[in-house]
Design a protein around this motif. Structure first.
Motif, PDB file in Angstrom:
ATOM      1  N   ALA A 152       0.833  -1.206   0.000  1.00  0.00           N
ATOM      2  CA  ALA A 152       0.000   0.000   0.000  1.00  0.00           C
ATOM      3  C   ALA A 152       0.866   1.254   0.000  1.00  0.00           C
ATOM      4  CB  ALA A 152      -0.932  -0.012   1.206  1.00  0.00           C
ATOM      5  N   ALA A 153       1.918   1.265   0.820  1.00  0.00           N
ATOM      6  CA  ALA A 153       2.792   2.429   0.894  1.00  0.00           C
ATOM      7  C   ALA A 153       3.484   2.683  -0.438  1.00  0.00           C
ATOM      8  CB  ALA A 153       3.824   2.234   2.006  1.00  0.00           C
ATOM      9  N   ALA A 154       3.981   1.626  -1.067  1.00  0.00           N
ATOM     10  CA  ALA A 154       4.658   1.785  -2.355  1.00  0.00           C
ATOM     11  C   ALA A 154       3.696   2.316  -3.411  1.00  0.00           C
ATOM     12  CB  ALA A 154       5.252   0.451  -2.800  1.00  0.00           C
ATOM     13  N   GLY A 155       2.444   1.849  -3.393  1.00  0.00           N
ATOM     14  CA  GLY A 155       1.463   2.332  -4.349  1.00  0.00           C
ATOM     15  C   GLY A 155       1.148   3.799  -4.151  1.00  0.00           C
ATOM     16  N   SER A 162     -11.850   3.972  -3.826  1.00  0.00           N
ATOM     17  CA  SER A 162     -10.558   4.102  -3.149  1.00  0.00           C
ATOM     18  C   SER A 162      -9.477   4.105  -4.216  1.00  0.00           C
ATOM     19  CB  SER A 162     -10.314   2.955  -2.154  1.00  0.00           C
ATOM     20  OG  SER A 162     -10.188   1.718  -2.832  1.00  0.00           O
ATOM     21  N   PHE A 163      -8.273   4.475  -3.805  1.00  0.00           N
ATOM     22  CA  PHE A 163      -7.147   4.409  -4.733  1.00  0.00           C
ATOM     23  C   PHE A 163      -6.697   2.964  -4.948  1.00  0.00           C
ATOM     24  CE2 PHE A 163      -2.411   4.043  -4.588  1.00  0.00           C
ATOM     25  CZ  PHE A 163      -2.198   4.189  -5.954  1.00  0.00           C
ATOM     26  N   MET A 164      -6.628   2.201  -3.863  1.00  0.00           N
ATOM     27  CA  MET A 164      -6.029   0.871  -3.941  1.00  0.00           C
ATOM     28  C   MET A 164      -6.771  -0.106  -3.048  1.00  0.00           C
ATOM     29  SD  MET A 164      -2.061  -0.188  -2.975  1.00  0.00           S
ATOM     30  CE  MET A 164      -1.314   0.083  -4.575  1.00  0.00           C
ATOM     31  N   ALA A 165      -6.796  -1.370  -3.456  1.00  0.00           N
ATOM     32  CA  ALA A 165      -7.286  -2.461  -2.618  1.00  0.00           C
ATOM     33  C   ALA A 165      -6.190  -3.506  -2.504  1.00  0.00           C
ATOM     34  CB  ALA A 165      -8.554  -3.080  -3.205  1.00  0.00           C
ATOM     35  N   ARG A 168      -3.038   1.407 -20.000  1.00  0.00           N
ATOM     36  CA  ARG A 168      -2.053   0.376 -19.677  1.00  0.00           C
ATOM     37  C   ARG A 168      -0.678   0.997 -19.429  1.00  0.00           C
ATOM     38  NH1 ARG A 168      -2.890  -4.844 -20.358  1.00  0.00           N
ATOM     39  NH2 ARG A 168      -4.512  -4.485 -21.919  1.00  0.00           N
ATOM     40  N   GLU A 169      -0.336   2.012 -20.217  1.00  0.00           N
ATOM     41  CA  GLU A 169       0.960   2.668 -20.053  1.00  0.00           C
ATOM     42  C   GLU A 169       1.054   3.351 -18.688  1.00  0.00           C
ATOM     43  OE1 GLU A 169       0.017   1.787 -24.089  1.00  0.00           O
ATOM     44  OE2 GLU A 169      -1.092   3.027 -22.643  1.00  0.00           O
ATOM     45  N   GLN A 170      -0.040   3.985 -18.272  1.00  0.00           N
ATOM     46  CA  GLN A 170      -0.068   4.650 -16.978  1.00  0.00           C
ATOM     47  C   GLN A 170       0.095   3.647 -15.836  1.00  0.00           C
ATOM     48  OE1 GLN A 170      -3.904   6.229 -15.890  1.00  0.00           O
ATOM     49  NE2 GLN A 170      -3.035   7.829 -14.585  1.00  0.00           N
ATOM     50  N   MET A 171      -0.615   2.508 -15.932  1.00  0.00           N
ATOM     51  CA  MET A 171      -0.527   1.515 -14.866  1.00  0.00           C
ATOM     52  C   MET A 171       0.825   0.818 -14.858  1.00  0.00           C
ATOM     53  SD  MET A 171      -3.268   2.041 -13.326  1.00  0.00           S
ATOM     54  CE  MET A 171      -3.032   0.782 -12.081  1.00  0.00           C
ATOM     55  N   GLN A 172       1.401   0.604 -16.034  1.00  0.00           N
ATOM     56  CA  GLN A 172       2.733   0.003 -16.087  1.00  0.00           C
ATOM     57  C   GLN A 172       3.752   0.931 -15.439  1.00  0.00           C
ATOM     58  OE1 GLN A 172       3.479  -3.227 -17.481  1.00  0.00           O
ATOM     59  NE2 GLN A 172       5.279  -2.785 -16.219  1.00  0.00           N
ATOM     60  N   LYS A 173       3.604   2.227 -15.686  1.00  0.00           N
ATOM     61  CA  LYS A 173       4.502   3.209 -15.060  1.00  0.00           C
ATOM     62  C   LYS A 173       4.324   3.189 -13.552  1.00  0.00           C
ATOM     63  CE  LYS A 173       5.692   8.150 -15.185  1.00  0.00           C
ATOM     64  NZ  LYS A 173       5.357   9.478 -15.793  1.00  0.00           N
ATOM     65  N   LEU A 174       3.074   3.059 -13.082  1.00  0.00           N
ATOM     66  CA  LEU A 174       2.810   3.023 -11.648  1.00  0.00           C
ATOM     67  C   LEU A 174       3.468   1.820 -10.985  1.00  0.00           C
ATOM     68  CD1 LEU A 174       1.058   4.236  -9.223  1.00  0.00           C
ATOM     69  CD2 LEU A 174      -0.555   2.409  -9.787  1.00  0.00           C
ATOM     70  N   ILE A 175       3.280   0.626 -11.555  1.00  0.00           N
ATOM     71  CA  ILE A 175       3.832  -0.561 -10.888  1.00  0.00           C
ATOM     72  C   ILE A 175       5.349  -0.614 -11.021  1.00  0.00           C
ATOM     73  CG2 ILE A 175       1.683  -1.839 -11.222  1.00  0.00           C
ATOM     74  CD1 ILE A 175       3.400  -3.659 -13.143  1.00  0.00           C
ATOM     75  N   SER A 192      -9.824 -10.548  -9.815  1.00  0.00           N
ATOM     76  CA  SER A 192     -11.212 -10.185 -10.068  1.00  0.00           C
ATOM     77  C   SER A 192     -11.281  -8.838 -10.779  1.00  0.00           C
ATOM     78  CB  SER A 192     -12.004 -10.106  -8.757  1.00  0.00           C
ATOM     79  OG  SER A 192     -12.030 -11.349  -8.104  1.00  0.00           O
ATOM     80  N   SER A 193     -12.348  -8.629 -11.532  1.00  0.00           N
ATOM     81  CA  SER A 193     -12.528  -7.403 -12.302  1.00  0.00           C
ATOM     82  C   SER A 193     -12.894  -6.228 -11.404  1.00  0.00           C
ATOM     83  CB  SER A 193     -13.615  -7.606 -13.362  1.00  0.00           C
ATOM     84  OG  SER A 193     -14.848  -7.932 -12.733  1.00  0.00           O
ATOM     85  N   VAL A 194     -12.614  -5.000 -11.877  1.00  0.00           N
ATOM     86  CA  VAL A 194     -12.863  -3.800 -11.067  1.00  0.00           C
ATOM     87  C   VAL A 194     -13.432  -2.646 -11.892  1.00  0.00           C
ATOM     88  CG1 VAL A 194     -11.036  -4.341  -9.393  1.00  0.00           C
ATOM     89  CG2 VAL A 194     -10.500  -2.929 -11.394  1.00  0.00           C
ATOM     90  N   HIS A 195     -13.920  -2.902 -13.098  1.00  0.00           N
ATOM     91  CA  HIS A 195     -14.252  -1.773 -13.961  1.00  0.00           C
ATOM     92  C   HIS A 195     -15.652  -1.206 -13.744  1.00  0.00           C
ATOM     93  CE1 HIS A 195     -15.242  -5.428 -16.342  1.00  0.00           C
ATOM     94  NE2 HIS A 195     -16.260  -4.719 -16.804  1.00  0.00           N
ATOM     95  N   GLY A 196     -16.404  -1.770 -12.803  1.00  0.00           N
ATOM     96  CA  GLY A 196     -17.651  -1.142 -12.407  1.00  0.00           C
ATOM     97  C   GLY A 196     -17.378  -0.182 -11.265  1.00  0.00           C
ATOM     98  N   VAL A 197     -17.683  -0.597 -10.047  1.00  0.00           N
ATOM     99  CA  VAL A 197     -17.377   0.192  -8.858  1.00  0.00           C
ATOM    100  C   VAL A 197     -16.163  -0.419  -8.168  1.00  0.00           C
ATOM    101  CG1 VAL A 197     -18.961  -1.191  -7.445  1.00  0.00           C
ATOM    102  CG2 VAL A 197     -18.364   1.126  -6.715  1.00  0.00           C
ATOM    103  N   GLY A 198     -15.259   0.412  -7.638  1.00  0.00           N
ATOM    104  CA  GLY A 198     -14.105  -0.164  -6.954  1.00  0.00           C
ATOM    105  C   GLY A 198     -12.892   0.734  -6.973  1.00  0.00           C
ATOM    106  N   PRO A 199     -11.721   0.169  -6.703  1.00  0.00           N
ATOM    107  CA  PRO A 199     -10.485   0.948  -6.627  1.00  0.00           C
ATOM    108  C   PRO A 199      -9.895   1.200  -8.013  1.00  0.00           C
ATOM    109  CG  PRO A 199     -10.000  -1.342  -6.236  1.00  0.00           C
ATOM    110  CD  PRO A 199     -11.492  -1.261  -6.405  1.00  0.00           C
ATOM    111  N   SER A 200      -8.886   2.077  -8.041  1.00  0.00           N
ATOM    112  CA  SER A 200      -8.143   2.282  -9.279  1.00  0.00           C
ATOM    113  C   SER A 200      -7.189   1.125  -9.550  1.00  0.00           C
ATOM    114  CB  SER A 200      -7.350   3.591  -9.227  1.00  0.00           C
ATOM    115  OG  SER A 200      -8.203   4.701  -9.431  1.00  0.00           O
ATOM    116  N   ILE A 201      -6.745   0.477  -8.485  1.00  0.00           N
ATOM    117  CA  ILE A 201      -5.856  -0.678  -8.650  1.00  0.00           C
ATOM    118  C   ILE A 201      -6.126  -1.676  -7.523  1.00  0.00           C
ATOM    119  CG2 ILE A 201      -4.001   0.600  -7.470  1.00  0.00           C
ATOM    120  CD1 ILE A 201      -1.986  -1.114  -9.036  1.00  0.00           C
TER     121      ILE A 201
END
Length: 471
Positions: free
Chosen positions: A280-283, A390-393, A452-459, A419-428
């Protein structure tokens, strides 16, 4: 082993209404959040007949795996037929090739066919017809599906798709373990005795120890107001496209070597915290850094931690009791420039520990379920109508799995559960596994809300933060 020669005329279907948490998933899944997928990559051709026999045994042992979802007047129930009915859908080489060629939001040059099929399964929604504007289903809906894909180069992908109301992460791990052992009977010649359940287990709300979920009326109202008001102050990873529809779930993976993982776990142990605090802290640090804000500017990030409550219930449940028995704890963390990994990780984990010591995994359960359903009904209540809660789960504990001789015999090369998250849920949403001593994170996010590029940069930033923090 359970007897498969069941006379359906001697048994009648059983049913029970869904519990509060299960109802939340029944509301969320039609919009795209809560489709659980377990995808397995094989280098040896699985025998469909053996697989179906094994799956039928699992459906006998775990009645919830053969349950159907039924609805009347916008209320949901699990209907449990007396006999297993699952059939594996198969795609030959030609059908799989055609499918892969026509997948949107995928890049054949950078993503393996296994990865692309995983994402495809996450976005297949058999339950979309159960939208809340329809009071009744035309037909009872299966909650467990299986598909076998043939790939080039002697590769096969077996994918299970489940409604999250019947399958949390612990259930998925149990399902994988028992299935592989059943399939391995033909290799080992050893019969596996499953623990049979006579009926679908009760929902989590019916098993909470007396007094643990109690909260005074005014306290509940204050907490609901506080959660709602604070949500407008939550910071999010920048949204890239809040207009385009439909949305879908994408996956990026963060993998660390055994040596890197050992040092990370040692860092957690030395500080008396769990891995979820460090993730969580790293995210949060990565999300803040990507915004390139001035160091003095504070932001508030919300993190949901999912806790397996089986051992806290009355009576306690074991991992072989399938269903959804996780509870969510929502905490917020303030951060400004120059934040240090271990300070934020310790703060994150202590907030979780304090919440659990106060029984918030039980007392806040109905509040968070209520707010999730409100976000589904009123997307405008969330930032940019994104439905991000939320930002993260993250999960309180990782899954530990190592390759064994049986896996090698049956040709199991890789597997991912998420599990999928594209309805209601976190960004990651982070599904963490420590496999063969190496950390493997499946990070699920909503597209095109995030690219995908944004999330790859995040991780990538998360990985650097975790590694640098251990040096």
């Amino acid at each position: 082993m359970a007897d498969l020669n069941v006379n359906p005329e001697e048994l009648e279907p059983k049913s029970r209404p869904v519990g509060g948490t299960e109802y939340g998933w029944c509301r969320a899944v039609p919009g795209g959040t809560g489709i659980t997928v377990l995808a397995l990559l094989f280098s040896k051709s699985p025998d469909t007949a053996i697989l179906e026999k094994a799956l039928h045994k699992l459906q006998i042992s775990h009645p919830i795996l053969r349950s159907k979802l039924t609805s009347s007047n916008n209320t949901f129930s699990f209907l449990i037929p007396p006999i297993p009915h699952l059939q594996i859908q198969s795609f030959d080489l030609s059908s799989t090739y055609d499918l892969l060629q026509n997948l949107p939001n995928s890049n054949p040059t950078s993503e393996s066919p296994f990865h692309r099929l995983l994402e495809y399964e996450l976005n297949q929604n058999l339950w979309s017809e159960s939208e809340s504007d329809s009071e009744n289903f035309e037909n009872d809906l299966d909650l467990f599906c299986a598909t076998l894909y043939s790939l080039e180069e002697s590769k096969w992908v077996l994918a299970f798709r489940l409604h999250t109301s019947i399958c949390d992460r612990t259930s998925a791990v149990t399902l994988l373990s028992e299935l592989l052992e059943l399939v391995g009977e033909n290799e080992e010649g050893v019969k596996l005795e499953l623990k049979n359940e006579d009926e679908v287990n009760l929902g989590i709300e019916d098993l909470i120890p007396s007094g643990k979920a109690d909260k005074p009326f005014w306290s509940r109202g204050k907490d609901l107001f506080g959660y709602s008001l604070n949500s407008f102050r939550f910071s999010n990873l920048d949204f890239e496209d809040v207009i385009s529809k439909p949305r879908s779930s994408g996956v990026v993976r963060l993998q660390m070597s055994p040596n890197e993982t050992e040092r990370l776990l040692a860092g957690c142990q030395a500080r008396g915290i769990k891995l979820c605090g460090a993730i969580a802290a790293a995210g949060i640090i990565a999300a803040y850094s990507m915004k390139e804000l001035p160091d003095y500017q504070w932001e508030k990030y919300a993190v949901v931690t999912l806790v397996d409550c089986r051992k806290f219930l009355d009576p306690p449940l074991e991992s072989h009791h399938l269903g959804f028995y996780h509870s969510a704890i929502l905490n917020t963390h303030d951060i400004k420039g120059g934040a240090e990994l271990w300070e934020l990780a310790t703060r994150s984990y202590m907030a979780l520990t304090n919440a659990m010591n106060s029984n918030k995994h039980f007392s806040d359960m109905s509040d968070l379920n209520f707010l999730m359903c409100k976000a589904i009904d009123n997307p405008s209540l969330t930032s940019s109508s994104s439905m991000r809660t939320s930002f993260m789960a993250v999960f309180e504990d990782p899954v530990f799995k190592n390759t064994n001789e049986l896996h090698q015999k049956i040709g199991l090369e890789d597997y991912v559960g998420c599990s999928s998250v594209h309805g209601v849920g976190p960004s990651i949403a982070v599904f963490d596994t420590i496999r063969n001593d190496g950390l493997d994170l499946a990070c699920v996010y909503p597209m095109p809300l995030h690219s995908r590029e944004q999330m790859q940069k995040l991780i990538d930033h998360m990985k650097r933060t975790l590694i640098d923090g251990c040096d």
